[in-house]
Write a protein that holds these residues in place. Structure first.
Motif, PDB file in Angstrom:
ATOM      1  N   ALA A 197      -2.508  10.403   0.663  1.00 17.98           N
ATOM      2  CA  ALA A 197      -2.166   8.966   0.515  1.00 17.98           C
ATOM      3  C   ALA A 197      -1.279   8.775   1.652  1.00 17.98           C
ATOM      4  O   ALA A 197       0.012   9.542   1.589  1.00 17.98           O
ATOM      5  CB  ALA A 197      -1.520   8.651  -0.556  1.00 17.98           C
ATOM      6  N   VAL A 198      -1.285   7.976   2.604  1.00 16.85           N
ATOM      7  CA  VAL A 198      -0.417   6.801   3.066  1.00 16.85           C
ATOM      8  C   VAL A 198       0.626   5.793   2.347  1.00 16.85           C
ATOM      9  O   VAL A 198       0.397   5.056   1.934  1.00 16.85           O
ATOM     10  CB  VAL A 198      -1.373   6.035   4.375  1.00 16.85           C
ATOM     11  N   PRO A 199       1.735   5.656   3.049  1.00 14.03           N
ATOM     12  CA  PRO A 199       2.415   5.335   2.453  1.00 14.03           C
ATOM     13  C   PRO A 199       2.020   3.619   2.922  1.00 14.03           C
ATOM     14  O   PRO A 199       1.425   3.488   4.359  1.00 14.03           O
ATOM     15  CB  PRO A 199       3.707   5.293   2.813  1.00 14.03           C
ATOM     16  N   TYR A 200       2.372   2.698   1.726  1.00 14.38           N
ATOM     17  CA  TYR A 200       1.410   0.762   2.786  1.00 14.38           C
ATOM     18  C   TYR A 200       2.890  -0.001   1.995  1.00 14.38           C
ATOM     19  O   TYR A 200       3.143   0.359   0.566  1.00 14.38           O
ATOM     20  CB  TYR A 200       0.687   0.581   1.954  1.00 14.38           C
ATOM     21  N   ASN A 201       3.836  -0.392   3.139  1.00 11.19           N
ATOM     22  CA  ASN A 201       4.866  -1.358   3.234  1.00 11.19           C
ATOM     23  C   ASN A 201       4.128  -2.867   2.491  1.00 11.19           C
ATOM     24  O   ASN A 201       3.526  -3.215   3.363  1.00 11.19           O
ATOM     25  CB  ASN A 201       5.928  -1.046   2.986  1.00 11.19           C
ATOM     26  N   VAL A 202       5.303  -3.390   1.543  1.00 12.68           N
ATOM     27  CA  VAL A 202       5.091  -5.119   1.540  1.00 12.68           C
ATOM     28  C   VAL A 202       5.876  -6.247   1.428  1.00 12.68           C
ATOM     29  O   VAL A 202       6.693  -5.754   0.666  1.00 12.68           O
ATOM     30  CB  VAL A 202       4.090  -5.257   0.309  1.00 12.68           C
ATOM     31  N   SER A 203       6.225  -6.767   2.512  1.00 12.01           N
ATOM     32  CA  SER A 203       7.333  -7.517   2.874  1.00 12.01           C
ATOM     33  C   SER A 203       7.384  -8.864   2.694  1.00 12.01           C
ATOM     34  O   SER A 203       6.455  -9.431   3.033  1.00 12.01           O
ATOM     35  CB  SER A 203       8.533  -6.536   3.819  1.00 12.01           C
ATOM     36  N   ILE A 204       7.880  -9.658   1.451  1.00 12.33           N
ATOM     37  CA  ILE A 204       7.171 -11.051   0.936  1.00 12.33           C
ATOM     38  C   ILE A 204       8.790 -11.631   1.476  1.00 12.33           C
ATOM     39  O   ILE A 204      10.045 -11.587   1.215  1.00 12.33           O
ATOM     40  CB  ILE A 204       7.837 -11.019  -0.328  1.00 12.33           C
ATOM     41  N   PRO A 205       8.550 -12.371   2.880  1.00 11.42           N
ATOM     42  CA  PRO A 205       9.721 -13.149   3.652  1.00 11.42           C
ATOM     43  C   PRO A 205      10.052 -14.365   2.826  1.00 11.42           C
ATOM     44  O   PRO A 205      10.400 -15.157   2.821  1.00 11.42           O
ATOM     45  CB  PRO A 205       8.917 -13.459   4.725  1.00 11.42           C
ATOM     46  N   TYR A 206       9.871 -14.168   2.157  1.00 13.16           N
ATOM     47  CA  TYR A 206      10.171 -15.359   0.598  1.00 13.16           C
ATOM     48  C   TYR A 206      11.095 -15.232  -0.526  1.00 13.16           C
ATOM     49  O   TYR A 206      11.211 -14.118  -0.376  1.00 13.16           O
ATOM     50  CB  TYR A 206       9.333 -16.865   0.083  1.00 13.16           C
ATOM     51  N   GLY A 207      12.073 -15.935  -1.485  1.00 14.61           N
ATOM     52  CA  GLY A 207      12.577 -15.861  -2.125  1.00 14.61           C
ATOM     53  C   GLY A 207      12.024 -15.640  -3.586  1.00 14.61           C
ATOM     54  O   GLY A 207      10.865 -16.548  -3.560  1.00 14.61           O
ATOM     55  N   ILE A 208      11.863 -14.708  -4.092  1.00 13.31           N
ATOM     56  CA  ILE A 208      10.406 -14.737  -5.245  1.00 13.31           C
ATOM     57  C   ILE A 208      10.799 -14.899  -7.248  1.00 13.31           C
ATOM     58  O   ILE A 208      12.096 -14.362  -7.068  1.00 13.31           O
ATOM     59  CB  ILE A 208       9.701 -13.606  -4.963  1.00 13.31           C
ATOM     60  N   LEU A 209      10.163 -15.596  -7.373  1.00 14.43           N
ATOM     61  CA  LEU A 209      10.705 -16.708  -9.144  1.00 14.43           C
ATOM     62  C   LEU A 209      10.365 -15.398  -9.849  1.00 14.43           C
ATOM     63  O   LEU A 209       9.385 -14.664  -9.841  1.00 14.43           O
ATOM     64  CB  LEU A 209      10.520 -17.851  -9.198  1.00 14.43           C
ATOM     65  N   ASP A 210      11.645 -14.721 -10.741  1.00 17.44           N
ATOM     66  CA  ASP A 210      10.694 -14.303 -12.000  1.00 17.44           C
ATOM     67  C   ASP A 210      10.982 -14.810 -13.185  1.00 17.44           C
ATOM     68  O   ASP A 210      12.010 -15.457 -13.132  1.00 17.44           O
ATOM     69  CB  ASP A 210      12.384 -13.159 -12.368  1.00 17.44           C
ATOM     70  N   LYS A 248      -8.231  15.261 -16.353  1.00 18.95           N
ATOM     71  CA  LYS A 248      -7.488  16.497 -15.652  1.00 18.95           C
ATOM     72  C   LYS A 248      -6.498  15.794 -15.483  1.00 18.95           C
ATOM     73  O   LYS A 248      -6.520  14.017 -14.895  1.00 18.95           O
ATOM     74  CB  LYS A 248      -8.809  16.662 -15.476  1.00 18.95           C
ATOM     75  N   LYS A 249      -5.746  17.237 -14.520  1.00 15.68           N
ATOM     76  CA  LYS A 249      -4.450  16.728 -13.048  1.00 15.68           C
ATOM     77  C   LYS A 249      -4.653  16.567 -11.826  1.00 15.68           C
ATOM     78  O   LYS A 249      -5.729  16.767 -11.377  1.00 15.68           O
ATOM     79  CB  LYS A 249      -4.399  17.715 -13.317  1.00 15.68           C
ATOM     80  N   VAL A 250      -4.771  15.011 -11.921  1.00 20.05           N
ATOM     81  CA  VAL A 250      -5.154  14.420 -10.541  1.00 20.05           C
ATOM     82  C   VAL A 250      -4.457  13.925  -9.952  1.00 20.05           C
ATOM     83  O   VAL A 250      -2.970  13.174 -10.086  1.00 20.05           O
ATOM     84  CB  VAL A 250      -5.897  13.355 -10.571  1.00 20.05           C
ATOM     85  N   ILE A 251      -3.130  14.107  -8.521  1.00 21.28           N
ATOM     86  CA  ILE A 251      -2.169  14.648  -7.719  1.00 21.28           C
ATOM     87  C   ILE A 251      -2.327  13.666  -6.744  1.00 21.28           C
ATOM     88  O   ILE A 251      -3.601  13.643  -5.914  1.00 21.28           O
ATOM     89  CB  ILE A 251      -1.092  15.733  -7.609  1.00 21.28           C
ATOM     90  N   ARG A 252      -1.542  13.384  -6.141  1.00 26.05           N
ATOM     91  CA  ARG A 252      -1.082  12.357  -4.451  1.00 26.05           C
ATOM     92  C   ARG A 252      -0.087  13.253  -3.548  1.00 26.05           C
ATOM     93  O   ARG A 252       0.939  14.196  -3.957  1.00 26.05           O
ATOM     94  CB  ARG A 252      -0.322  10.849  -4.945  1.00 26.05           C
ATOM     95  N   TYR A 253      -1.290  13.697  -2.421  1.00 30.80           N
ATOM     96  CA  TYR A 253      -0.691  14.171  -1.299  1.00 30.80           C
ATOM     97  C   TYR A 253       0.019  13.610  -0.361  1.00 30.80           C
ATOM     98  O   TYR A 253      -0.808  12.248   0.299  1.00 30.80           O
ATOM     99  CB  TYR A 253      -1.066  14.954  -1.125  1.00 30.80           C
ATOM    100  N   PRO A 254       1.082  13.093  -0.201  1.00 29.47           N
ATOM    101  CA  PRO A 254       1.806  12.043   1.079  1.00 29.47           C
ATOM    102  C   PRO A 254       1.853  12.100   2.212  1.00 29.47           C
ATOM    103  O   PRO A 254       1.842  13.483   2.837  1.00 29.47           O
ATOM    104  CB  PRO A 254       3.660  12.053   0.467  1.00 29.47           C
ATOM    105  N   LEU A 255       0.592  11.980   2.611  1.00 33.59           N
ATOM    106  CA  LEU A 255       0.343  11.461   4.174  1.00 33.59           C
ATOM    107  C   LEU A 255       1.254  11.285   5.313  1.00 33.59           C
ATOM    108  O   LEU A 255       1.451   9.725   5.580  1.00 33.59           O
ATOM    109  CB  LEU A 255      -1.372  11.720   4.844  1.00 33.59           C
ATOM    110  N   ASN A 256       2.136  12.007   5.708  1.00 34.87           N
ATOM    111  CA  ASN A 256       3.524  10.366   6.528  1.00 34.87           C
ATOM    112  C   ASN A 256       3.220  11.180   7.992  1.00 34.87           C
ATOM    113  O   ASN A 256       3.918  10.093   8.709  1.00 34.87           O
ATOM    114  CB  ASN A 256       4.467  11.648   6.244  1.00 34.87           C
ATOM    115  N   GLY A 257       2.162  11.435   8.320  1.00 35.96           N
ATOM    116  CA  GLY A 257       1.579  11.366   9.725  1.00 35.96           C
ATOM    117  C   GLY A 257       0.348  10.012  10.635  1.00 35.96           C
ATOM    118  O   GLY A 257       0.804   9.683  10.282  1.00 35.96           O
ATOM    119  N   THR A 258       0.207  11.022  11.347  1.00 30.06           N
ATOM    120  CA  THR A 258      -0.635   9.622  12.049  1.00 30.06           C
ATOM    121  C   THR A 258      -1.865   9.858  11.208  1.00 30.06           C
ATOM    122  O   THR A 258      -3.067  10.714  10.435  1.00 30.06           O
ATOM    123  CB  THR A 258      -1.295  10.182  13.280  1.00 30.06           C
TER     124      THR A 258
END
Length: 347
Positions: free
Chosen positions: A249-262, A316-326
């Motif tokens: 799994a590769v990191p995926y970051n989301v930035s919201i440029p607004y103020g979000i109402l809770d 069954k056991k399913v896991i995530r492996y963090p892929l931090n390279g290219t």
């Protein structure tokens, strides 16, 4: 097949040993010394030979006179122990002899040519039409499109081989004859097997058409990725957690440029100012216990994500492996150009 250029009988002269070391060329300058019963009894390096001559040893003396009798080796029983191979690498070992119970050399692991020796079968999915890359894929299957000096798929095949993976299958469908022709000859000493998919069966369904697996762990991946994933670390992580399946799994970051109402209905409970959310996205690379492949239905459209969900539903056991390279999924012209630009930098 044992490479005989690294083997010498203990009865041979130091002069013959020096000649044999000279003939090795660019490989590690070491010989494995055997006795008359073909048992390994020592090692002899270029440095050992030179030091012996300086100390007064004659070139006519036997190799056993100057060989090391204490040497590193692996046994047939632990040849699949990747942690042991990693330990040998940390000891700066370049060649590891593999011995049977009678100390006969049955294999040699070359850690100068390969990063390790993973006990893994690999299957690359190469049957898709690559429609988002048209017109480039109208006459050429996407896996054969060039990135730098070789095809997309060959970057993946060569990396798998560099980790000592010896059993590699490629499932084909769209323009399959081109990929089959491409792998008529072995690649870097490994015969790549092509497997025909009778119809489009999703991202993992065609695995069922691979005739034989030789290891208990199978790596399944998309063939159109561009990645520098560390397959040894991926495998050891999978092994350490004793999982049925691991998803890179590769990191995926989301930035919201607004103020979000809770909100609670129409009531505002608070305000989140320009929040950032961190996720992991499926990289299309999986390690799977061979037995788990039985969960894939025969001849039905089935995606790797379907297998993930099925295994989870069965507890069954399913896991995530963090892929931090290219990691680039070459699915559209923008990502294809990105991979082409990146490979120029890497080369």
């Amino acid at each position: 097949m044992i490479d005989q250029k690294y083997i010498i009988n203990k009865e041979e002269s130091l002069l013959n040993a020096l000649s044999k070391i000279n003939d090795i060329g660019t490989g590690p300058l070491v010989l494995f010394v055997i006795d008359e019963e073909q048992r390994m009894v020592g090692t002899l390096t270029d440095g050992d030979s030179r030091r012996a001559l300086i100390a007064g040893t004659s070139v006519n003396d036997r190799a056993e006179k100057v060989m090391h009798r204490n040497f590193n080796f692996m046994t047939v029983d632990n040849i699949t122990n990747v942690n042991e191979i990693k330990r040998q690498k940390e000891l700066k070992m370049k060649l590891i002899p593999v011995l049977d119970a009678n100390h006969h050399i049955v294999d040699i692991i070359d850690l100068e040519r390969f990063k390790t020796r993973l006990p893994v079968d690999a299957v690359l999915m190469a049957g898709g039409k690559g429609e988002r890359l048209r017109p480039l894929t109208e006459k050429t299957p996407k896996p054969l499109l060039p990135v730098g000096d070789k095809a997309i798929i060959d970057h993946n095949i060569d990396r798998l081989i560099s980790y000592g993976i010896q059993h590699i299958n490629v499932t084909v469908n769209y323009l399959k004859e081109q990929i089959e022709d491409h792998y008529q000859k072995p690649r870097n000493g490994v015969k790549v097997q092509t497997v025909r998919e009778p119809k489009f069966l999703g991202t993992i369904g065609s695995v069922k058409f691979v005739e034989s697996f030789y290891n208990d762990t199978v790596l399944v991946m998309n063939s159109d990725l561009f990645t520098n994933i560390d397959y040894e670390d991926f495998f050891l992580h999978f092994q350490e957690h004793n999982a049925e399946m691991s998803v890179a799994a590769v990191p995926y970051n989301v930035s919201i440029p607004y103020g979000i109402l809770d909100l609670d209905g129409r009531i505002i409970k608070g305000l989140l100012e320009k929040p950032k959310y961190n996720y992991y996205a499926n990289a299309g690379i999986y390690l799977i216990k061979r037995r788990a492949l039985d969960e894939i239905p025969d001849g039905e459209f089935f995606n790797a994500t379907d297998l993930v969900e099925k295994l989870i539903s069965e507890g069954k056991k399913v896991i995530r492996y963090p892929l931090n390279g290219t990691w680039i999924d070459i699915g559209n012209p923008q990502e294809y150009k990105k991979a082409q630009d990146l490979v120029k930098h890497l080369l």
